[in-house]
Design a protein around this motif. Structure first.
Motif, PDB file in Angstrom:
ATOM      1  N   ASN A  62       0.784  -1.232   0.000  1.00  0.00           N
ATOM      2  CA  ASN A  62       0.000   0.000   0.000  1.00  0.00           C
ATOM      3  C   ASN A  62       0.818   1.285   0.000  1.00  0.00           C
ATOM      4  O   ASN A  62       0.260   2.368  -0.143  1.00  0.00           O
ATOM      5  CB  ASN A  62      -0.948   0.010   1.205  1.00  0.00           C
ATOM      6  CG  ASN A  62      -1.926  -1.138   1.142  1.00  0.00           C
ATOM      7  OD1 ASN A  62      -2.884  -1.097   0.393  1.00  0.00           O
ATOM      8  ND2 ASN A  62      -1.670  -2.179   1.915  1.00  0.00           N
ATOM      9  N   GLY A  63       2.118   1.182   0.244  1.00  0.00           N
ATOM     10  CA  GLY A  63       2.972   2.355   0.187  1.00  0.00           C
ATOM     11  C   GLY A  63       3.025   3.192   1.453  1.00  0.00           C
ATOM     12  O   GLY A  63       3.698   4.207   1.489  1.00  0.00           O
ATOM     13  N   ASP A  64       2.303   2.785   2.497  1.00  0.00           N
ATOM     14  CA  ASP A  64       2.350   3.517   3.769  1.00  0.00           C
ATOM     15  C   ASP A  64       2.034   2.567   4.913  1.00  0.00           C
ATOM     16  O   ASP A  64       1.735   1.396   4.697  1.00  0.00           O
ATOM     17  CB  ASP A  64       1.364   4.695   3.772  1.00  0.00           C
ATOM     18  CG  ASP A  64      -0.079   4.253   3.613  1.00  0.00           C
ATOM     19  OD1 ASP A  64      -0.515   3.320   4.304  1.00  0.00           O
ATOM     20  OD2 ASP A  64      -0.798   4.853   2.784  1.00  0.00           O
TER      21      ASP A  64
ATOM     22  N   SER B 280       9.688   3.268  13.542  1.00  0.00           N
ATOM     23  CA  SER B 280      10.136   4.479  12.865  1.00  0.00           C
ATOM     24  C   SER B 280      10.945   4.151  11.615  1.00  0.00           C
ATOM     25  O   SER B 280      10.830   4.822  10.596  1.00  0.00           O
ATOM     26  CB  SER B 280      10.968   5.327  13.824  1.00  0.00           C
ATOM     27  OG  SER B 280      11.455   6.450  13.154  1.00  0.00           O
ATOM     28  N   GLU B 281      11.743   3.109  11.687  1.00  0.00           N
ATOM     29  CA  GLU B 281      12.591   2.727  10.558  1.00  0.00           C
ATOM     30  C   GLU B 281      11.781   2.359   9.311  1.00  0.00           C
ATOM     31  O   GLU B 281      12.279   2.480   8.193  1.00  0.00           O
ATOM     32  CB  GLU B 281      13.499   1.555  10.951  1.00  0.00           C
ATOM     33  CG  GLU B 281      14.600   1.964  11.886  1.00  0.00           C
ATOM     34  CD  GLU B 281      15.385   0.784  12.442  1.00  0.00           C
ATOM     35  OE1 GLU B 281      16.454   1.034  13.013  1.00  0.00           O
ATOM     36  OE2 GLU B 281      14.942  -0.379  12.315  1.00  0.00           O
ATOM     37  N   ILE B 282      10.535   1.929   9.500  1.00  0.00           N
ATOM     38  CA  ILE B 282       9.707   1.598   8.334  1.00  0.00           C
ATOM     39  C   ILE B 282       8.729   2.727   8.010  1.00  0.00           C
ATOM     40  O   ILE B 282       7.831   2.564   7.195  1.00  0.00           O
ATOM     41  CB  ILE B 282       8.965   0.252   8.510  1.00  0.00           C
ATOM     42  CG1 ILE B 282       7.982   0.306   9.674  1.00  0.00           C
ATOM     43  CG2 ILE B 282       9.944  -0.898   8.636  1.00  0.00           C
ATOM     44  CD1 ILE B 282       7.008  -0.856   9.710  1.00  0.00           C
ATOM     45  N   GLY B 283       8.914   3.887   8.657  1.00  0.00           N
ATOM     46  CA  GLY B 283       8.085   5.044   8.352  1.00  0.00           C
ATOM     47  C   GLY B 283       6.744   5.053   9.050  1.00  0.00           C
ATOM     48  O   GLY B 283       5.785   5.650   8.551  1.00  0.00           O
ATOM     49  N   PHE B 284       6.666   4.413  10.210  1.00  0.00           N
ATOM     50  CA  PHE B 284       5.407   4.346  10.952  1.00  0.00           C
ATOM     51  C   PHE B 284       4.943   5.743  11.348  1.00  0.00           C
ATOM     52  O   PHE B 284       5.726   6.564  11.800  1.00  0.00           O
ATOM     53  CB  PHE B 284       5.589   3.495  12.214  1.00  0.00           C
ATOM     54  CG  PHE B 284       4.321   3.239  12.968  1.00  0.00           C
ATOM     55  CD1 PHE B 284       3.411   2.299  12.522  1.00  0.00           C
ATOM     56  CD2 PHE B 284       4.033   3.925  14.133  1.00  0.00           C
ATOM     57  CE1 PHE B 284       2.239   2.045  13.224  1.00  0.00           C
ATOM     58  CE2 PHE B 284       2.878   3.679  14.839  1.00  0.00           C
ATOM     59  CZ  PHE B 284       1.972   2.736  14.380  1.00  0.00           C
ATOM     60  N   CYS B 285       3.675   6.009  11.147  1.00  0.00           N
ATOM     61  CA  CYS B 285       3.077   7.298  11.519  1.00  0.00           C
ATOM     62  C   CYS B 285       2.529   7.167  12.936  1.00  0.00           C
ATOM     63  O   CYS B 285       1.481   6.565  13.147  1.00  0.00           O
ATOM     64  CB  CYS B 285       1.970   7.652  10.531  1.00  0.00           C
ATOM     65  SG  CYS B 285       1.162   9.210  10.890  1.00  0.00           S
TER      66      CYS B 285
END
Length: 131
Positions: A42-44, A85-90
């Motif tokens: 999904n890109g996010d 955080s390393e995988i871009g978690f919001c």
């Protein structure tokens, strides 16, 4: 006819339910891997809360993170926060609705020390550190 109904799982006693298979809940690491797969597809990492077990887990991570920042008892750790955080978690789902300002927690952190720097108000009970 009764045998056919029983074969379909029909329960003749009121208030009774058919036996269901009970599964073991997934570990934190297994859900983390599910989140990585979700991001690849999904890109996010913004999983809707109502999208099943992964959505519930993602919501729980945000709740645990907020408690962790406040110094309250939480299942979140600095290591888990860093991995997310390393995988871009919001960490703040509402942040995506506040305009184009990019939250510092939406970019990957470099080290556990950076997690410490970017999370304000480290409680004195933790000695100003997550370790």
């Amino acid at each position: 006819r009764e045998a056919e109904l029983q074969a379909l799982g029909f329960v003749f006693e009121g208030g009774k339910t058919p036996e269901r298979k009970v599964t073991q809940p997934k570990s934190w690491e297994e859900r983390y891997q599910d989140l990585i797969r979700y991001k690849e597809q999904n890109g996010d990492t913004i999983v809707p809360q109502n999208s099943g077990r992964l959505g519930q887990w993602v919501h729980a991570q945000r709740v645990h993170y907020k408690k962790f920042k406040k110094g309250e008892q939480s299942q979140m750790t600095a290591e888990k926060a860093l991995k997310l955080s390393e995988i871009g978690f919001c960490f703040d789902a509402a942040e995506r609705f506040r305009g184009s300002r990019i939250s510092t927690m939406q970019r990957p952190l470099e080290t556990a020390e950076e997690v410490q720097v970017q999370i304000p108000d480290v409680p004195p009970a933790l000695g100003g550190s997550f370790y």
